[in-house]
Design a protein around this motif. Structure first.
Motif, PDB file in Angstrom:
ATOM      1  N   ILE A 210     -22.019 -18.579 -82.371  1.00  0.00           N
ATOM      2  CA  ILE A 210     -23.002 -18.645 -83.244  1.00  0.00           C
ATOM      3  C   ILE A 210     -23.361 -17.072 -83.640  1.00  0.00           C
ATOM      4  O   ILE A 210     -23.579 -16.280 -82.595  1.00  0.00           O
ATOM      5  CB  ILE A 210     -24.387 -19.195 -82.170  1.00  0.00           C
ATOM      6  CG1 ILE A 210     -24.071 -20.431 -81.840  1.00  0.00           C
ATOM      7  CG2 ILE A 210     -25.480 -19.008 -83.326  1.00  0.00           C
ATOM      8  CD1 ILE A 210     -25.102 -20.988 -80.799  1.00  0.00           C
ATOM      9  N   GLY A 213     -27.689 -14.074 -86.801  1.00  0.00           N
ATOM     10  CA  GLY A 213     -28.586 -14.325 -88.409  1.00  0.00           C
ATOM     11  C   GLY A 213     -29.097 -12.916 -88.851  1.00  0.00           C
ATOM     12  O   GLY A 213     -29.671 -12.875 -89.522  1.00  0.00           O
ATOM     13  N   LYS A 232     -24.716 -20.089 -87.202  1.00  0.00           N
ATOM     14  CA  LYS A 232     -25.796 -19.255 -87.446  1.00  0.00           C
ATOM     15  C   LYS A 232     -27.063 -19.668 -86.715  1.00  0.00           C
ATOM     16  O   LYS A 232     -27.644 -20.928 -87.108  1.00  0.00           O
ATOM     17  CB  LYS A 232     -26.164 -18.865 -88.869  1.00  0.00           C
ATOM     18  CG  LYS A 232     -26.957 -17.667 -89.019  1.00  0.00           C
ATOM     19  CD  LYS A 232     -27.376 -17.278 -90.205  1.00  0.00           C
ATOM     20  CE  LYS A 232     -26.066 -16.560 -91.044  1.00  0.00           C
ATOM     21  NZ  LYS A 232     -26.232 -16.194 -92.386  1.00  0.00           N
ATOM     22  N   SER A 233     -27.881 -18.815 -86.117  1.00  0.00           N
ATOM     23  CA  SER A 233     -29.037 -19.132 -85.326  1.00  0.00           C
ATOM     24  C   SER A 233     -29.908 -17.991 -84.797  1.00  0.00           C
ATOM     25  O   SER A 233     -29.476 -17.416 -84.041  1.00  0.00           O
ATOM     26  CB  SER A 233     -28.995 -19.963 -84.215  1.00  0.00           C
ATOM     27  OG  SER A 233     -30.518 -20.582 -83.700  1.00  0.00           O
ATOM     28  N   TYR A 234     -30.847 -17.816 -85.483  1.00  0.00           N
ATOM     29  CA  TYR A 234     -31.839 -16.397 -85.075  1.00  0.00           C
ATOM     30  C   TYR A 234     -32.712 -16.768 -83.958  1.00  0.00           C
ATOM     31  O   TYR A 234     -32.608 -16.033 -82.896  1.00  0.00           O
ATOM     32  CB  TYR A 234     -32.568 -16.087 -86.260  1.00  0.00           C
ATOM     33  CG  TYR A 234     -33.379 -14.862 -85.873  1.00  0.00           C
ATOM     34  CD1 TYR A 234     -32.885 -13.532 -85.646  1.00  0.00           C
ATOM     35  CD2 TYR A 234     -34.661 -15.108 -85.503  1.00  0.00           C
ATOM     36  CE1 TYR A 234     -33.623 -12.459 -85.554  1.00  0.00           C
ATOM     37  CE2 TYR A 234     -35.684 -13.928 -85.023  1.00  0.00           C
ATOM     38  CZ  TYR A 234     -34.860 -12.723 -85.059  1.00  0.00           C
ATOM     39  OH  TYR A 234     -35.799 -11.703 -84.652  1.00  0.00           O
ATOM     40  N   GLN A 235     -33.444 -17.971 -83.928  1.00  0.00           N
ATOM     41  CA  GLN A 235     -34.513 -17.896 -82.797  1.00  0.00           C
ATOM     42  C   GLN A 235     -33.642 -18.307 -81.394  1.00  0.00           C
ATOM     43  O   GLN A 235     -32.925 -19.052 -81.394  1.00  0.00           O
ATOM     44  CB  GLN A 235     -35.398 -19.161 -83.067  1.00  0.00           C
ATOM     45  CG  GLN A 235     -36.368 -18.772 -84.309  1.00  0.00           C
ATOM     46  CD  GLN A 235     -37.544 -17.611 -83.996  1.00  0.00           C
ATOM     47  OE1 GLN A 235     -37.561 -17.422 -82.725  1.00  0.00           O
ATOM     48  NE2 GLN A 235     -37.837 -16.981 -84.910  1.00  0.00           N
ATOM     49  N   MET A 238     -33.614 -21.946 -80.374  1.00  0.00           N
ATOM     50  CA  MET A 238     -32.606 -22.786 -81.105  1.00  0.00           C
ATOM     51  C   MET A 238     -31.340 -22.530 -80.951  1.00  0.00           C
ATOM     52  O   MET A 238     -30.277 -23.345 -80.827  1.00  0.00           O
ATOM     53  CB  MET A 238     -32.985 -22.474 -82.670  1.00  0.00           C
ATOM     54  CG  MET A 238     -34.225 -23.045 -83.064  1.00  0.00           C
ATOM     55  SD  MET A 238     -34.696 -24.846 -83.037  1.00  0.00           S
ATOM     56  CE  MET A 238     -35.446 -25.062 -81.500  1.00  0.00           C
ATOM     57  N   ARG A 239     -30.969 -21.216 -80.787  1.00  0.00           N
ATOM     58  CA  ARG A 239     -29.510 -20.779 -80.308  1.00  0.00           C
ATOM     59  C   ARG A 239     -29.106 -21.806 -78.909  1.00  0.00           C
ATOM     60  O   ARG A 239     -28.005 -21.863 -78.728  1.00  0.00           O
ATOM     61  CB  ARG A 239     -29.531 -19.315 -80.122  1.00  0.00           C
ATOM     62  CG  ARG A 239     -28.082 -18.683 -80.287  1.00  0.00           C
ATOM     63  CD  ARG A 239     -28.078 -17.264 -80.248  1.00  0.00           C
ATOM     64  NE  ARG A 239     -29.093 -16.450 -81.127  1.00  0.00           N
ATOM     65  CZ  ARG A 239     -29.264 -15.292 -80.859  1.00  0.00           C
ATOM     66  NH1 ARG A 239     -28.711 -14.457 -80.038  1.00  0.00           N
ATOM     67  NH2 ARG A 239     -30.087 -14.986 -81.667  1.00  0.00           N
ATOM     68  N   MET A 242     -28.116 -24.947 -79.275  1.00  0.00           N
ATOM     69  CA  MET A 242     -26.647 -25.122 -79.830  1.00  0.00           C
ATOM     70  C   MET A 242     -25.615 -24.924 -78.609  1.00  0.00           C
ATOM     71  O   MET A 242     -24.648 -25.516 -78.678  1.00  0.00           O
ATOM     72  CB  MET A 242     -26.680 -24.254 -80.940  1.00  0.00           C
ATOM     73  CG  MET A 242     -27.513 -24.629 -82.276  1.00  0.00           C
ATOM     74  SD  MET A 242     -27.228 -23.257 -83.432  1.00  0.00           S
ATOM     75  CE  MET A 242     -25.380 -23.947 -84.208  1.00  0.00           C
TER      76      MET A 242
END
Length: 311
Positions: A210, A213, A232-235, A238-239, A242
């Motif tokens: 990941i 972002g 892709k995952s910024y928060q 949420m990351r 994943m």
């Protein structure tokens, strides 16, 4: 021959009302879309717009089957009106700040979900602000990193809690915390049962990873270059989701995954090598429009987080 517009003469409250309707129509993209926002019917909006154009002796917009659009003169008027309203707002803020008690909104935004320890400290900051300035309407919310930076520069946000991945001109940074980001995998991932010594560059190059972002500092960029970045995952929350799926590797601060580490749901991979620092800062504008409010917030953060100010 065009008659002289009456608007350049002393602007009346009626003129301001028409201009506010005009701005709402422009920003909503037409008469129909502005109905709910303004609380008046489309036909009433049309009458007001006709009156405004008559008073200005200008054609501000085109409306018809082809849709709503501004004329060149309409675009110039729109930008001028925005500056006018900003000036009125500046004046209101100036008068408001002359009083002894701070009032109005105090906006604090964060681009990241805070861990429990930082949340408790932030709660103490809010408690202090409420006690010192009880008339303030505190707004605490989240948004994207780039949006918060823009809103601080526009004086729409007083301070932001942001990762310091870059220094933006016009902004000042007060470091809040620094902790390592570690490469992690979930218990369903093939790497979970492997020893660190068994995971080599070839395996890293094939494992889906990941991207956080945002553009990182050099140490973080060097870490990402080793990996197969195809998500892709910024928060952080949420990351973490994943990572728990077992399909992706991803970088996380230990404070955000401690419970999952304790439960054996996530493991850290090669912690001495696959790591980079995650720096969180309190960000303010260099010359804010409401310095008293900004300084009040900065002082509260300095006390609660035990910080020293740097530019």
């Amino acid at each position: 021959m065009r008659r002289e517009s009456i608007i350049p003469k002393p602007v009346t409250e009626y003129d301001l009302r028409l201009l506010r309707i005009f701005v709402s129509v422009v920003e909503h993209g037409g008469f129909a879309a502005a109905e709910n926002a303004l609380g008046i019917t489309r036909s009433t909006i049309s009458v007001h717009m006709t009156n405004l154009e008559s008073r200005m002796q200008l054609t501000l917009c085109r409306r018809g089957r082809s849709g709503f659009s501004l004329t060149e003169e309409g675009q110039m008027v729109y930008h001028g009106v925005i500056k006018l309203f900003e000036s009125l707002e500046d004046f209101s803020l100036l008068v408001g700040n002359l009083g002894k008690d701070l009032s109005g909104e105090l906006v604090i935004m964060s681009s990241d979900q805070l861990d429990e320890k930082k949340q408790l400290k932030l709660a103490t900051v809010i408690e202090q602000l409420n006690e010192k300035a009880p008339n303030l309407h505190i707004v605490l919310d989240g948004d994207t990193l780039s949006n918060i930076e823009k809103q601080i520069l526009k004086d729409k946000v007083h301070v932001g809690i942001l990762p310091q991945y870059q220094s933006v001109e016009g902004l000042e940074y007060l470091p809040l915390s620094s902790e390592p980001n570690y490469l992690c995998c979930g218990e369903k991932h093939p790497f979970f049962e492997l020893l660190d010594s068994e995971i080599d560059a070839k395996l890293f190059a094939t494992a889906s990873t990941i991207h956080p972002g945002i553009d990182l500092k050099m140490d973080g960029m060097n870490q990402l270059r080793k990996l197969n970045l195809n998500a892709k995952s910024y928060q952080f929350d949420m990351r973490k989701t994943m990572i728990l799926s077992g399909k992706y590797l991803g970088y996380m601060p230990q404070s955000y995954i401690q419970q999952e580490l304790n439960r054996g749901q996530i493991r850290i991979i090669q912690p001495s090598v696959m790591t980079y620092q995650f720096d969180l800062s309190l960000v303010r504008k260099h010359s804010p429009r409401e310095p008293n409010k900004v300084e009040l917030v900065m002082d509260a953060f300095r006390q609660v987080f035990e910080l020293y100010y740097v530019v």
